[in-house]
Every structure is written in C-alpha cells, then in structure tokens.
Design an enzyme around this catalytic site. Structure first.
Site, mmCIF file in Angstrom:
data_model
loop_
_atom_site.group_PDB
_atom_site.id
_atom_site.type_symbol
_atom_site.label_atom_id
_atom_site.label_comp_id
_atom_site.label_asym_id
_atom_site.label_seq_id
_atom_site.Cartn_x
_atom_site.Cartn_y
_atom_site.Cartn_z
ATOM 1 N N GLY A 146 1.036 -11.174 0.991
ATOM 2 C CA GLY A 146 1.080 -10.033 0.091
ATOM 3 C C GLY A 146 2.074 -9.027 0.616
ATOM 4 O O GLY A 146 2.748 -9.261 1.614
ATOM 5 N N GLY A 147 2.152 -7.917 -0.089
ATOM 6 C CA GLY A 147 3.111 -6.894 0.285
ATOM 7 C C GLY A 147 2.916 -6.401 1.705
ATOM 8 O O GLY A 147 3.864 -6.023 2.372
ATOM 9 N N MET A 148 1.688 -6.422 2.165
ATOM 10 C CA MET A 148 1.440 -5.875 3.490
ATOM 11 C C MET A 148 1.401 -6.944 4.576
ATOM 12 O O MET A 148 0.908 -6.702 5.673
ATOM 13 C CB MET A 148 0.144 -5.064 3.501
ATOM 14 C CG MET A 148 0.342 -3.607 3.130
ATOM 15 S SD MET A 148 1.604 -2.781 4.118
ATOM 16 C CE MET A 148 0.645 -2.377 5.580
ATOM 17 N N VAL A 167 -1.355 -13.487 5.563
ATOM 18 C CA VAL A 167 -2.728 -13.639 6.034
ATOM 19 C C VAL A 167 -2.948 -15.078 6.483
ATOM 20 O O VAL A 167 -2.613 -16.016 5.757
ATOM 21 C CB VAL A 167 -3.741 -13.289 4.918
ATOM 22 C CG1 VAL A 167 -5.165 -13.408 5.447
ATOM 23 C CG2 VAL A 167 -3.484 -11.893 4.385
ATOM 24 N N LYS A 220 -4.428 -10.786 9.520
ATOM 25 C CA LYS A 220 -3.328 -10.255 8.714
ATOM 26 C C LYS A 220 -2.228 -9.770 9.647
ATOM 27 O O LYS A 220 -2.469 -8.919 10.505
ATOM 28 C CB LYS A 220 -3.839 -9.105 7.845
ATOM 29 C CG LYS A 220 -2.769 -8.485 6.979
ATOM 30 C CD LYS A 220 -3.389 -7.638 5.882
ATOM 31 C CE LYS A 220 -2.727 -7.958 4.562
ATOM 32 N NZ LYS A 220 -3.361 -7.411 3.398
ATOM 33 N N GLY A 263 -2.482 -16.734 2.583
ATOM 34 C CA GLY A 263 -2.014 -15.846 1.533
ATOM 35 C C GLY A 263 -0.902 -14.966 2.040
ATOM 36 O O GLY A 263 -0.694 -14.834 3.241
ATOM 37 N N ASP A 272 -5.131 1.898 -2.595
ATOM 38 C CA ASP A 272 -4.402 0.741 -3.135
ATOM 39 C C ASP A 272 -5.366 -0.232 -3.808
ATOM 40 O O ASP A 272 -5.293 -1.438 -3.612
ATOM 41 C CB ASP A 272 -3.625 0.052 -2.021
ATOM 42 C CG ASP A 272 -2.559 -0.902 -2.557
ATOM 43 O OD1 ASP A 272 -2.200 -0.787 -3.751
ATOM 44 O OD2 ASP A 272 -2.101 -1.772 -1.801
#
Lengths: 204, 361
Positions: free
Chosen positions: B93-95, B98, B113, B91, B206
């Site tokens: 994502g913004g952070m 993963v 991550k 995956g 968040d």
C-alpha cells in the site's frame, strides 16, 4: 545482523577465498540488504521528486559493503577479485531466482492500493552477461577480470587500474574490448530500424 | 581461439576505435592484410560500438536495485528484521509493503509493515516514529488491529501487527454494496474502535475501505495513527506539509475520504475521522466510489435506482435515517458534524434497531 561491519565482511570474504563455503551463506544476506536499501533509496528519491543521484548512491552502497580504501590485505588485487566474484555470484543468483519466481509463480501477492508491476528484463541481462563471461574466460580470463571489477565490483577505471597494477589506458582498452565482445555475444548490434532494445529482446 | 589471438583482436579493436569512421576501411585493409577472420572479428565488434556507451556502464548492483525499485518495493522474503523472519509479501500500500512473518521469539505469525526508506534519512522523523509507535501500541480494542512491536534494523523501519485473516472492505465492495444490516453492524464496530482511540487522543486520519479488514471476529481497523507518521515536526499536518505528504503517499483513493479541513491543511481533530466515517458509511450502502457519494448524496434514490424492487416503507425509513446520519458526518464545517463518537454511537446503534425491526417485520 545489525552489527555486521565492513571488517566482518572483509573477514568473511577472506574465509570464502580460502574455500569456506559457509562464509558465502553469511555474506549473501549482507549483499541483499544493501541491494534492498539501495532500491529503497531509489524509490524514496523518485517519490520526493529529486534527481536520481544513482551513481552517488550506488557508490555509497559499494563502499558500505567493501571498504576498499581501508583494506589491509597483502594482496589487494586478490581481495578485489574476491569481492567482485562475491557480487557476481550473489547478483547472478538473485537475478536467476527472480526470473524463476516470475515464471514459476513464486510468492502469492495481493495488491492493496496499487497493482503489482513486474516487467523488467534487466535482470535477465545480468544472467546473460554471466554466461557470456564464462565463455570468454575459457579463452582469456584477463578481460573477464576487468568486467568483474567494473560491472560486478563497481570499481572505477582508476580503481581497477590501481588494483590490477595496470595503467589506466590498459584498463580502458581491455574494458572497451570486453564490452563490445559481450554485446556481440548477447545478440549483436541493435537494428536501427526497430526500436527494440537489448533488454526487450532478452525477454524472448 | 588462443589468448594471443584475443589479445591481437583487443589491440586492433582499440586502435580502430580512434580512427575516424570514414578511414576505418582503409585502416583495416592495411592492418589485417589477408587475415579475413581477424577483419571479420573487428568489424563485428565495431558494429556494437555505438551501443557500448550505456551498455555495462551501470554496475550490476545498480541494475538489480533499479529493477527492484521499479517493482514498487523490495521482495524482502527470506530476510530477517530484528527477530522477524519475512515469509511472504501479502500486500502493498501507500505506506509500505506488508509481509507475513514469523516472530522467532514467540513463534507466532505476525504481519510486518515495512515503512518507506525516507524515514531512515531523517533523524527527527525516526524519533517521531518511535514516539508514535509507542502511542499506537496503547490501543487495545477488539476492533483495532494490534500493534505488537516496532523497530529499526539497519535503516529499515518496520511495524509489527497482529496477523489477520480475512478480506479488506475495499475488496469486499468490489462485489457490490453491503446490506443495510451488515453495513450498520460494521458501522457500530468501527465507531466503537474510533471511540476507543479518540479517548486516548489518537485520530486515525486515514480511514478508508482498504484500512478496514473484515475478519471472523468482525471489523478490524488497520493503520491507526499511521498517517501521523507521515508528518514531520508538529503534531498536526499543515498546509504545504500535507500537500507534500499527499503528493508522496496518496493513492488517488485516499483523497476521497479526507475531510475539507484535512485537504486544506487546517486543524484536524476527532471530527476529521467522523467525516471519513460518513464517506465510508455511504460507500458501504451504495457500493459507489466515495467521491460520487460525497458529491451527490442521495442514498434513497441511489439505492432504489439500483434495486430491481421498490423499497418498502420501513426500508426507506431506515435509509432516510441513515442518510440524515451520514449527511451530518459530511458537513463541511466540523462544528455541524457529530461532535464525537460518543455522540455518533447511539445514532448508529439506533439505526441497527430500526433495521432489525425492519427485517423482523
């Protein structure tokens, strides 16, 4: 992996140049690491809205891999030829595998927040340059050497001149020629009426 | 072709390059004489001249790195970070991306991550990373994804989480709203998880559907306190800093879940999470994007509009209780919201009882 220094890289490179293929296996992840770090920094810069200091960053990445100022090899030219060959081998393999992944499915990915964008043909170009260089080398390895040092090894004209013990003007002339030759080999000049770039066409 | 011939072509090509374009034809007539092949070679090379400036001037390493950067993240598959070997990208994502990975010491599958590289450039941030990771590691709750480890390998910061199998709430919501009893069930678990964290002084900051995994073991909250890592310096995000951080990280969805004080860059506390919980709750029920629910919250209406059948009296009772609960989460002024999860939890549980009676009756 964390503790690998440029001295280790130099040692591995020497082993590889002496025919130890297992050294290549140890070197490949080091190049990959630098590649990913560099990519990460490009992304970071973009997000922070800074001007992309692409040249400075790429030079830094090369320096971390190959600290050429401190190399004590008797034959510096040989050392750089090997470094450039290493970069060529690893990057071409990388580009090939990424192309393969795109076609063959590769890793299943799952987009969480944003879509996965894979549209980039610049990697194909690396593979094509490699093939064109092989054809050129069959005629004369000298221009190939310059391309390896500059394009794969990241050396400047002056650095390449120093390594090869040639005058910069000779390097420039050979480089000019090699670039035109490769471009012609890879599909010739752009048609001025179409907006197609080299990278666009290499996807076909 | 011989090397000598190639050398001849190289020399002549370079000589022609410095000749003005309108004089080149005459120059080649003089130098090539009857050697038509040589002339053709030079002309075909010259045809490429205009494009050689940019061509090959970028080292291959840069080309590869830019291509990697354009794809939004490195495929680190096959790489090892610390004792974790990355197997596949699961995956992004913004952070950060993963990866599914193997912990080579404990021989188990974990989720790794990778944090964006700007952590590496800042000593203060990297120290803060360690500190926050230690705090997050304190969380131990069945509905919170466990942080196993955190580390840095050569400038790459990473967090190691338990590997979850399931789908995220945002993926689930693509297929439409949840039933009220499902939503309430999840809501209870989310509230319990929040309560556990809040008791330790950790605010999620968040909370949103993509941070909630639905697994066989129920809900799992992801990225607890990770938002904290985004902020440099002080304990709470402040105005400019937050906007900066938003500009950096927010995918458009995130803003929709932010409490007013968070958007304004004011002080945040547990009630900030309660606000996000309210947005989340209404989205679970209506299936509507959060910002819609937020601007015109009328659950009973939006559900009866969407439903083919009329709502029973009992159902609409549950829904209006739900709406009251959510409205209180979404109060602009934090002091008008539920003040804590221990305040909120009985209300959510009460809803579950009403909903159960409803389905029983």
């Amino acid at each position: 992996m964390a503790g690998i220094s440029t001295e280790d890289i130099t040692r591995l490179l020497r082993a590889w140049s002496e025919g130890d293929e297992s050294a290549l296996e140890k070197l490949t992840p080091l190049v990959y690491r630098e590649l990913h770090r560099l990519a990460g920094r490009y992304m970071g810069r973009e997000r922070e809205g800074h001007t992309l200091q692409a040249t400075a960053l790429v030079n830094e990445a090369y320096l971390r891999l190959i600290d050429w100022k401190n190399v004590q090899w008797q034959n510096r030219a040989h050392f750089f030829a090997m470094s450039a060959q290493l970069m060529r081998r690893v990057l071409v393999d990388y580009a090939r595998s990424r192309r393969y992944n795109k076609r063959g499915g590769g890793v299943r990915t799952l987009a969480l927040d944003e879509g996965l964008v894979v549209s980039d043909n610049s990697l194909s170009l690396i593979v094509e340059i490699d093939l064109a260089l092989q054809r050129l080398a069959a005629i004369d390895p000298r221009p190939v050497q310059i391309v390896e040092l500059r394009y794969f090894g990241g050396l400047s004209i002056e650095e390449a001149a120093e390594v090869l013990k040639l005058s910069p003007i000779t390097v420039i002339r050979r480089w000019n020629f090699a670039k035109a030759w490769l471009l012609r080999e890879l599909g010739g000049p752009a048609k001025s009426d179409s907006g197609t770039t080299r990278a666009d066409r290499s996807a076909i | 072709m011989t090397p000598e011939r190639l050398e001849q072509i190289e020399a002549l090509y370079n000589d022609v390059l410095v000749v003005p374009r309108n004089e080149r034809k005459a120059f080649l007539n003089r130098t090539c004489g009857n050697d038509d092949e040589l002339r053709a070679e030079i002309e075909s090379l010259l045809a490429c001249e205009d494009r050689t400036d940019t061509y090959l001037e970028k080292p291959a390493l840069q080309v590869a790195a830019e291509s990697l950067a354009n794809q939004g993240g490195g495929l680190l598959v096959g790489q090892t970070l610390g004792r974790y070997q990355l197997l596949s990208l699961v995956g992004r994502g913004g952070m950060g991306d993963v990866y599914c990975a193997v912990d080579s010491r404990l021989n188990r599958i974990v989720a790794v991550k990778i944090l964006p590289s700007y952590f590496a450039d800042d000593h203060e941030r990297s120290q803060r990373f360690e500190q926050e990771a230690r705090v997050i590691a304190l969380l131990n709750h069945p509905h919170i994804c466990i942080l196993h480890d955190a580390g840095c390998d050569n400038g790459t910061y990473y967090l190691v989480f338990e590997y979850l199998v399931g789908e995220s709430l945002s993926e689930r919501l693509v297929r439409g709203p949840l039933t009220v009893s499902e939503a309430v069930q999840y809501a209870i678990q989310i509230t319990e998880a929040l309560e556990h964290a809040h008791q330790q002084g950790i605010i999620h900051h968040d909370l949103k559907p993509s941070n909630i995994m639905l697994t066989k073991a129920g809900v799992k909250l992801l990225d607890f306190g990770i938002a904290e890592l985004r902020y440099q310096g002080g304990a709470e995000p402040k105005g400019d800093q937050l906007l900066y951080s938003l500009a950096l990280h927010s995918t458009s969805g995130t803003l929709a879940y932010m409490a007013p004080e968070q958007i304004k860059g004011g002080e945040t506390d547990v009630r900030t999470d309660i606000f996000a919980f309210g947005v989340l709750m209404s989205e679970m029920i209506t299936g509507q994007p959060a910002f819609l629910a937020r601007s015109e919250l009328n659950l009973v209406a939006s559900i009866s509009n969407g439903a083919a059948r009329a709502l029973s009296q009992a159902e609409s009772q549950t829904l209006s209780a739900l709406e009251t609960l959510i409205r209180r989460c979404l109060a602009e002024d934090p002091s008008q919201r539920w003040q804590s999860t221990s305040d909120l939890l009985p209300a959510v549980t009460g809803l579950a009882n009403t909903a159960n009676r409803e389905s029983a009756g």
